[in-house]
Design a protein around this motif. Structure first.
Motif, PDB file in Angstrom:
ATOM      1  N   GLN A   1     -56.500  19.980  61.204  1.00 46.53           N
ATOM      2  CA  GLN A   1     -55.244  19.340  60.963  1.00 46.53           C
ATOM      3  C   GLN A   1     -54.707  19.984  59.832  1.00 46.53           C
ATOM      4  O   GLN A   1     -55.424  20.246  58.622  1.00 46.53           O
ATOM      5  N   VAL A   2     -53.283  20.454  59.949  1.00 45.00           N
ATOM      6  CA  VAL A   2     -52.864  20.947  58.959  1.00 45.00           C
ATOM      7  C   VAL A   2     -52.518  19.767  57.799  1.00 45.00           C
ATOM      8  O   VAL A   2     -51.589  18.956  57.999  1.00 45.00           O
ATOM      9  N   GLN A   3     -52.744  20.269  56.418  1.00 47.82           N
ATOM     10  CA  GLN A   3     -52.546  19.232  55.147  1.00 47.82           C
ATOM     11  C   GLN A   3     -52.225  19.887  54.254  1.00 47.82           C
ATOM     12  O   GLN A   3     -52.998  20.505  53.365  1.00 47.82           O
ATOM     13  N   PRO A   4     -50.688  20.050  53.884  1.00 47.68           N
ATOM     14  CA  PRO A   4     -50.255  20.944  52.787  1.00 47.68           C
ATOM     15  C   PRO A   4     -50.690  20.243  51.496  1.00 47.68           C
ATOM     16  O   PRO A   4     -50.677  18.969  51.501  1.00 47.68           O
ATOM     17  N   GLU A   5     -50.645  20.730  50.391  1.00 44.30           N
ATOM     18  CA  GLU A   5     -50.991  20.193  48.932  1.00 44.30           C
ATOM     19  C   GLU A   5     -50.403  20.975  47.933  1.00 44.30           C
ATOM     20  O   GLU A   5     -50.586  22.137  47.949  1.00 44.30           O
ATOM     21  N   GLU A   6     -49.481  20.372  47.479  1.00 49.75           N
ATOM     22  CA  GLU A   6     -48.478  21.126  46.427  1.00 49.75           C
ATOM     23  C   GLU A   6     -49.216  20.897  44.958  1.00 49.75           C
ATOM     24  O   GLU A   6     -49.637  20.202  44.823  1.00 49.75           O
ATOM     25  N   SER A   7     -48.806  21.823  44.153  1.00 49.42           N
ATOM     26  CA  SER A   7     -49.065  21.749  42.656  1.00 49.42           C
ATOM     27  C   SER A   7     -48.342  22.681  41.925  1.00 49.42           C
ATOM     28  O   SER A   7     -47.564  23.445  42.551  1.00 49.42           O
ATOM     29  N   GLY A   8     -48.115  22.353  40.552  1.00 52.58           N
ATOM     30  CA  GLY A   8     -47.570  23.332  39.836  1.00 52.58           C
ATOM     31  C   GLY A   8     -46.082  22.653  39.335  1.00 52.58           C
ATOM     32  O   GLY A   8     -45.539  23.264  38.203  1.00 52.58           O
ATOM     33  N   GLY A   9     -45.991  21.562  39.710  1.00 55.71           N
ATOM     34  CA  GLY A   9     -44.683  20.971  39.161  1.00 55.71           C
ATOM     35  C   GLY A   9     -44.856  20.644  37.590  1.00 55.71           C
ATOM     36  O   GLY A   9     -45.729  20.130  37.258  1.00 55.71           O
ATOM     37  N   GLU A  10     -43.746  20.510  36.865  1.00 56.61           N
ATOM     38  CA  GLU A  10     -43.681  20.129  35.481  1.00 56.61           C
ATOM     39  C   GLU A  10     -42.125  20.260  34.938  1.00 56.61           C
ATOM     40  O   GLU A  10     -41.463  20.532  35.559  1.00 56.61           O
ATOM     41  N   SER A  11     -42.257  19.621  33.557  1.00 56.99           N
ATOM     42  CA  SER A  11     -40.743  19.813  33.016  1.00 56.99           C
ATOM     43  C   SER A  11     -40.509  21.084  32.349  1.00 56.99           C
ATOM     44  O   SER A  11     -41.339  21.738  31.531  1.00 56.99           O
TER      45      SER A  11
END
Length: 127
Positions: A1-11
């Motif tokens: 199953q395709v499960q994207p997972e994002e990272s890298g967000g900040e201010s």
């Protein structure tokens, strides 16, 4: 199953840059149409850009020339490079995936029609 997972967000301050990542776990992202979307408080989720299996990327007018979608085949990871960030880019950013046949439409159809979504990563552009 395709499960994207994002990272890298900040201010970040206006004019700054940021790179978001979406690694593929258990699937090969180039077998899918992959897209980046965002949702600001009180607004509907909107498309930022999508990339096809051959690496062709399409962008929303609001980010053209500032954002770049790329893919690292060795790391099986999708990226969103964001430059010249503006306060109006502040939003929760999501990585999404669906069938390749949907690619030409993925930026314009309702987000509820897209199959797989990550949990989102917050990007805040403020001085």
């Amino acid at each position: 199953q395709v499960q994207p997972e994002e990272s890298g967000g900040e201010s970040v301050p206006p004019g700054g840059s940021l790179r978001l990542s979406c690694p593929a776990s258990g699937y090969k992202y180039f077998k899918y149409c992959m897209g980046w979307f965002r949702q600001a408080p009180g607004k509907e989720r909107e498309g930022v850009g999508v990339i096809d299996s051959d690496g062709t990327a399409t962008y929303a007018d609001s980010v053209k020339g500032r954002f770049t979608i790329s893919q690292d085949n060795a790391k099986n990871t999708l990226y969103l490079q964001m430059d010249s960030l503006k306060p109006e880019d502040t939003a929760m950013y999501y990585c999404a995936a669906d069938h390749l046949l949907l690619c030409p439409l993925m930026l314009t159809i309702s987000p509820s029609d897209i199959n797989s979504w990550g949990q989102g990563t917050q990007v805040t552009v403020s001085s």
